[in-house]
Design an enzyme around this catalytic site. Structure first.
Site, PDB file in Angstrom:
ATOM      1  N   HIS A 158      27.092  43.551 -22.114  1.00  0.00           N
ATOM      2  CA  HIS A 158      28.174  44.356 -21.541  1.00  0.00           C
ATOM      3  C   HIS A 158      27.705  45.357 -20.494  1.00  0.00           C
ATOM      4  O   HIS A 158      28.526  45.998 -19.839  1.00  0.00           O
ATOM      5  CB  HIS A 158      28.914  45.104 -22.661  1.00  0.00           C
ATOM      6  CG  HIS A 158      29.406  44.185 -23.741  1.00  0.00           C
ATOM      7  ND1 HIS A 158      28.767  44.061 -24.956  1.00  0.00           N
ATOM      8  CD2 HIS A 158      30.442  43.326 -23.771  1.00  0.00           C
ATOM      9  CE1 HIS A 158      29.411  43.170 -25.689  1.00  0.00           C
ATOM     10  NE2 HIS A 158      30.422  42.713 -25.001  1.00  0.00           N
TER      11      HIS A 158
ATOM     12  N   CYS B  70      25.494  40.574 -18.393  1.00  0.00           N
ATOM     13  CA  CYS B  70      26.096  39.403 -17.752  1.00  0.00           C
ATOM     14  C   CYS B  70      26.161  39.634 -16.246  1.00  0.00           C
ATOM     15  O   CYS B  70      26.587  40.701 -15.791  1.00  0.00           O
ATOM     16  CB  CYS B  70      27.513  39.182 -18.292  1.00  0.00           C
ATOM     17  SG  CYS B  70      28.447  37.931 -17.399  1.00  0.00           S
TER      18      CYS B  70
ATOM     19  N   HIS C 128      35.543  50.718 -24.302  1.00  0.00           N
ATOM     20  CA  HIS C 128      34.838  49.433 -24.316  1.00  0.00           C
ATOM     21  C   HIS C 128      33.477  49.608 -23.650  1.00  0.00           C
ATOM     22  O   HIS C 128      33.343  50.305 -22.647  1.00  0.00           O
ATOM     23  CB  HIS C 128      35.659  48.372 -23.586  1.00  0.00           C
ATOM     24  CG  HIS C 128      35.134  46.978 -23.750  1.00  0.00           C
ATOM     25  ND1 HIS C 128      34.101  46.483 -22.979  1.00  0.00           N
ATOM     26  CD2 HIS C 128      35.473  45.976 -24.607  1.00  0.00           C
ATOM     27  CE1 HIS C 128      33.847  45.235 -23.343  1.00  0.00           C
ATOM     28  NE2 HIS C 128      34.656  44.902 -24.331  1.00  0.00           N
TER      29      HIS C 128
ATOM     30  N   GLU D 113      31.704  47.770 -21.768  1.00  0.00           N
ATOM     31  CA  GLU D 113      31.644  47.398 -20.351  1.00  0.00           C
ATOM     32  C   GLU D 113      32.245  48.492 -19.471  1.00  0.00           C
ATOM     33  O   GLU D 113      31.697  48.822 -18.409  1.00  0.00           O
ATOM     34  CB  GLU D 113      32.390  46.084 -20.124  1.00  0.00           C
ATOM     35  CG  GLU D 113      32.353  45.614 -18.680  1.00  0.00           C
ATOM     36  CD  GLU D 113      33.194  44.380 -18.438  1.00  0.00           C
ATOM     37  OE1 GLU D 113      33.739  44.257 -17.316  1.00  0.00           O
ATOM     38  OE2 GLU D 113      33.322  43.544 -19.352  1.00  0.00           O
TER      39      GLU D 113
ATOM     40  N   SER E 131      36.999  42.071 -26.896  1.00  0.00           N
ATOM     41  CA  SER E 131      38.180  42.227 -26.044  1.00  0.00           C
ATOM     42  C   SER E 131      38.780  40.886 -25.664  1.00  0.00           C
ATOM     43  O   SER E 131      39.994  40.675 -25.779  1.00  0.00           O
ATOM     44  CB  SER E 131      37.804  43.017 -24.777  1.00  0.00           C
ATOM     45  OG  SER E 131      38.909  43.125 -23.903  1.00  0.00           O
TER      46      SER E 131
END
Length: 314
Positions: A74, A96, A124, A126, A223
């Site tokens: 993330h 990623c 979250h 990310e 998510s």
């Protein structure tokens, strides 16, 4: 009972790469290594590595000086990277590449003087990492109502980015409102929602109309997995997000003739197979795989990890 097995489903290229990173780190360094947050948002995957001795941490100062620390899929903020350098940690970045793309876009827009509207979910991993790239320039928006509360002068330099794992419809609603309020707003040439998120959502939307029940394999903090469940619920279907076979309830399938099974981008195939076995054993289910799109994406291991592997071989 007839079971439609959605394809594509399960691991995306980014998740595959992150898990391969951790497996390679274990091969090189042994299991006395650390991961910043969960490597991917999946309980089965995290428990598997924890049982081998890998330690998942929420703060860099939990990692002993000089140890090996892996950044999760993330992504992390510059503050985390600086803290790792200060502790002289050997780091491996398993972010990623599609998340890295959003980070680079945030840096670019901030350097050019834009106010950035990041469409995503507060808290979250990310989103935290992306906002950390330019905290003074980024405002998080989660809904069209959030857009209505924004206060920017007419003609202000604005750009929007999105979390990679959002529902396409959810993001589109916010983007539409942004473009209505701020016609001058800019955005990257290619959308940020990742191909795997889009493809899994497309599969569910395509196949769910003829089904009675939707099973999504994935963890509650995933998510993209939650978005799949919500698509089923939004279309009036009975939809369940589960980690595995142990959470299945026979009453979910009372009167169900057709069941759609899919998996979020961080859920392994083994948990899917276990659930299919349950449906076969309990209801005599006939399983048919339905392919809605093809995927042929692969990401290489990070350069620093490939270099570490070469050094070990010398």
């Amino acid at each position: 009972m007839r079971v439609l097995l959605a394809s594509p489903r399960g691991f995306c290229a980014g998740v595959n790469m992150a898990i391969e990173c951790l497996e390679e780190c274990i091969r090189i360094f042994g299991t006395n290594i650390y991961v910043y947050h969960e490597i991917v948002h999946n309980k089965y995957v995290v428990d598997r590595f924890s049982s081998q001795g890998v330690k998942f941490v929420n703060e860099v100062d939990e990692v002993p000086e000089g140890a090996v620390l892996l950044y999760s899929a993330h992504g992390v903020s510059p503050v985390v990277r600086q803290a790792a350098r200060a502790r002289k940690l050997r780091t491996v970045d398993a972010t990623c590449p599609l998340v890295t793309k959003v980070h680079l876009e945030a840096i670019k827009y901030a350097e050019e003087g834009y106010n950035i509207l990041l469409i995503g979910h507060e808290g979250h991993d990310e989103v935290i990492g992306t906002m950390g790239e330019a905290p003074e320039s980024i405002t998080l928006v989660e809904s069209p109502e959030d857009v209505d509360r924004l206060e920017f002068a007419p003609g202000a330099k604005l750009a929007y980015l999105t979390q990679t794992t959002l529902s396409v419809e959810e993001a589109s609603a916010v983007i539409t409102r942004l473009e209505q309020r701020f016609p001058q707003i800019e955005h990257p040439p290619k959308e940020d929602i990742c191909y795997a998120t889009t493809n899994r959502q497309f599969a569910v939307r395509s196949l769910i109309p003829d089904c009675d029940v939707l099973l999504v394999l994935g963890s509650q903090n995933s998510s993209n997995s939650r978005r799949l469940m919500e698509i089923g619920q939004s279309l009036g279907k009975s939809a369940h997000l589960i980690d595995g076979r142990h959470e299945l309830r026979p009453e979910w399938f009372d009167g169900a003739e057709r069941v759609l099974v899919t998996a979020g981008a961080s859920a392994p195939q083994v948990v899917v197979e276990e659930c299919l076995d349950y449906l076969r054993e309990t209801f005599g289910a006939d399983v048919v795989e339905e392919v809605t799109r093809e995927e042929h994406v692969n990401f290489p291991l990070p350069r620093e990890l490939r270099q570490m592997a070469r050094v070990q071989l010398q």
